[in-house]
Write a protein that holds these residues in place. Sequence first.
Motif, PDB file in Angstrom:
ATOM      1  N   ILE A 281       0.946  -1.216   0.213  1.00 17.07           N
ATOM      2  CA  ILE A 281       0.175   0.391   0.011  1.00 17.07           C
ATOM      3  C   ILE A 281       0.837   1.117  -0.087  1.00 17.07           C
ATOM      4  CG2 ILE A 281      -1.734   1.660   1.460  1.00 17.07           C
ATOM      5  CD1 ILE A 281      -2.819  -0.988   2.579  1.00 17.07           C
ATOM      6  N   THR A 282       0.890   2.166  -0.578  1.00 20.35           N
ATOM      7  CA  THR A 282       1.772   3.528  -0.700  1.00 20.35           C
ATOM      8  C   THR A 282       1.259   4.613   0.445  1.00 20.35           C
ATOM      9  OG1 THR A 282       2.550   5.559  -2.290  1.00 20.35           O
ATOM     10  CG2 THR A 282      -0.182   5.201  -2.263  1.00 20.35           C
ATOM     11  N   LEU A 283       2.518   4.709   0.666  1.00 19.45           N
ATOM     12  CA  LEU A 283       2.565   5.914   2.194  1.00 19.45           C
ATOM     13  C   LEU A 283       2.679   6.913   1.579  1.00 19.45           C
ATOM     14  CD1 LEU A 283       4.504   4.050   4.417  1.00 19.45           C
ATOM     15  CD2 LEU A 283       2.375   3.977   4.619  1.00 19.45           C
ATOM     16  N   LEU A 334       8.741   4.848  -3.446  1.00 13.25           N
ATOM     17  CA  LEU A 334       9.323   3.722  -2.870  1.00 13.25           C
ATOM     18  C   LEU A 334       8.320   3.980  -1.395  1.00 13.25           C
ATOM     19  CD1 LEU A 334      12.299   3.258  -4.760  1.00 13.25           C
ATOM     20  CD2 LEU A 334       9.676   2.593  -5.431  1.00 13.25           C
ATOM     21  N   SER A 335       8.146   4.374  -0.518  1.00 14.82           N
ATOM     22  CA  SER A 335       7.706   4.107   0.941  1.00 14.82           C
ATOM     23  C   SER A 335       6.764   3.147   0.211  1.00 14.82           C
ATOM     24  CB  SER A 335       7.386   5.676   1.281  1.00 14.82           C
ATOM     25  OG  SER A 335       9.003   5.899   1.256  1.00 14.82           O
ATOM     26  N   ASN A 336       6.602   2.449   0.415  1.00 14.35           N
ATOM     27  CA  ASN A 336       4.977   1.684   0.778  1.00 14.35           C
ATOM     28  C   ASN A 336       4.488   0.512   2.337  1.00 14.35           C
ATOM     29  OD1 ASN A 336       3.831   1.579  -2.290  1.00 14.35           O
ATOM     30  ND2 ASN A 336       6.026   1.137  -1.867  1.00 14.35           N
ATOM     31  N   LEU A 337       3.760   0.482   2.939  1.00 15.61           N
ATOM     32  CA  LEU A 337       3.226  -0.331   3.918  1.00 15.61           C
ATOM     33  C   LEU A 337       2.978  -1.733   3.164  1.00 15.61           C
ATOM     34  CD1 LEU A 337       2.821  -1.382   7.261  1.00 15.61           C
ATOM     35  CD2 LEU A 337       0.038  -0.883   6.115  1.00 15.61           C
ATOM     36  N   TYR A 338       3.458  -2.487   3.630  1.00 16.58           N
ATOM     37  CA  TYR A 338       4.713  -4.656   3.021  1.00 16.58           C
ATOM     38  C   TYR A 338       3.815  -5.463   4.193  1.00 16.58           C
ATOM     39  CZ  TYR A 338       6.943  -2.762  -1.396  1.00 16.58           C
ATOM     40  OH  TYR A 338       7.569  -2.227  -2.051  1.00 16.58           O
ATOM     41  N   GLY A 339       3.081  -6.420   3.191  1.00 17.86           N
ATOM     42  CA  GLY A 339       2.231  -7.166   4.172  1.00 17.86           C
ATOM     43  C   GLY A 339       2.988  -8.745   3.440  1.00 17.86           C
ATOM     44  N   ASN A 340       3.765  -9.196   4.352  1.00 22.41           N
ATOM     45  CA  ASN A 340       4.257 -10.150   3.848  1.00 22.41           C
ATOM     46  C   ASN A 340       4.157 -11.702   3.733  1.00 22.41           C
ATOM     47  OD1 ASN A 340       7.228  -8.926   3.461  1.00 22.41           O
ATOM     48  ND2 ASN A 340       7.319  -9.204   5.613  1.00 22.41           N
TER      49      ASN A 340
END
Length: 389
Positions: A281-283, A334-340
Amino acid sequence: MKRHFILITILASSFALHSQNKIITITNTLSVDREFETVELTQKILGLPSSAKLEELAVKEANSDLYLESQAVDNDGDGIMDVLLFQPKIAASASKDFEIVPSSNTPGTKNINCYSRFVPERTDDYAWENNKVAFRTYGPVAQKMVEDNIPGGTLTSGIDAWLKRVEYPIINKWYEKMTSGAGTYHKDTGEGLDNFAVGNSRGIGGIAVKADGKYYFSKNFISWKTITTGSIRTSFILTYADWDANGKKITESKFISLDYGSYLSRFEINIKGAKTIAAGITLHEKKGTTGNNIKEGWLSYWEPIEDSEIGMGLVAPKNTMSSFDNYVTDEKELSNLYGNIAVKKNKAVYYAGFGWKKGSPFKTKEEWETYLSSFATKINNPLVVKLKK
């Protein structure tokens, strides 16, 4: 003799059709009312022979004349319908019976509430929507324009959001307005607008693969295939050129679907070369607030957007999202909230979407996260379908 034969044939056909009528029981195991959740019926579930045609069947409440919207879908493109979709409304901790009947008895026409298509007139977008939200992503022509320094191109595999606030379809209307010169979808004239910047970010649901502390991702899709549009669901496949993640070759395609009433698209990622993907998700300008509940399987980001606010979210099935990364960098977009999310048998599944304050019931971060929590609970406890003997 001939008249008798015709009569016997008609009676036999009528009996065969009637004998296909089935009663199914849908059970809600949760202590909350359920609606806008899609039930998928197959020939096997209904106890029907392989020769039975799901597109010739309809769904009605048992002991009632109330017919439900339904949609038959051929998922694999072999010309045979694989599932019959419908959305029952089931009270908390309750069960309800439905009858499967010949569709020739169904009154009225079906609406195309869930829609998607390739958009060659606007470079080569692929866009999709339901009655709540709309999205798009970008194809090879848009990529080549950027690489050849031609104005108007877009280079990203991120997922863009169109902020609609009407129940009816807007994709064709907005593109027509833009391409004809009659107006722009970047201005809200009452239906919503496109003011969501995706750039090189993951947008809402784009993926990456992390290697040695850095995130890698594909360029634009290279091919597309529409599976279905209709009253209950739209679905399609996007394929990407093989890409590199720090020396590892990644092969990727996305099977994306969006159902009526949902604020989240379902992403089924088919991928080779990675054991884990990072759904993002983009920040944006990093002015929002993140939220997470790994145990329940969701991430959220609530942020200001011009004169309003938007909630973005990711939801993964139980025990498939192992961790998250609030990845903040000074590198543009390029700042994103990532779910692995774990890859099993070359596949990973998650849901991603948004709720815009002006076009949804979600007015606060807390209301948005309550929706994500409820959504996660429901996908992990689907409605139970049982054929009544």
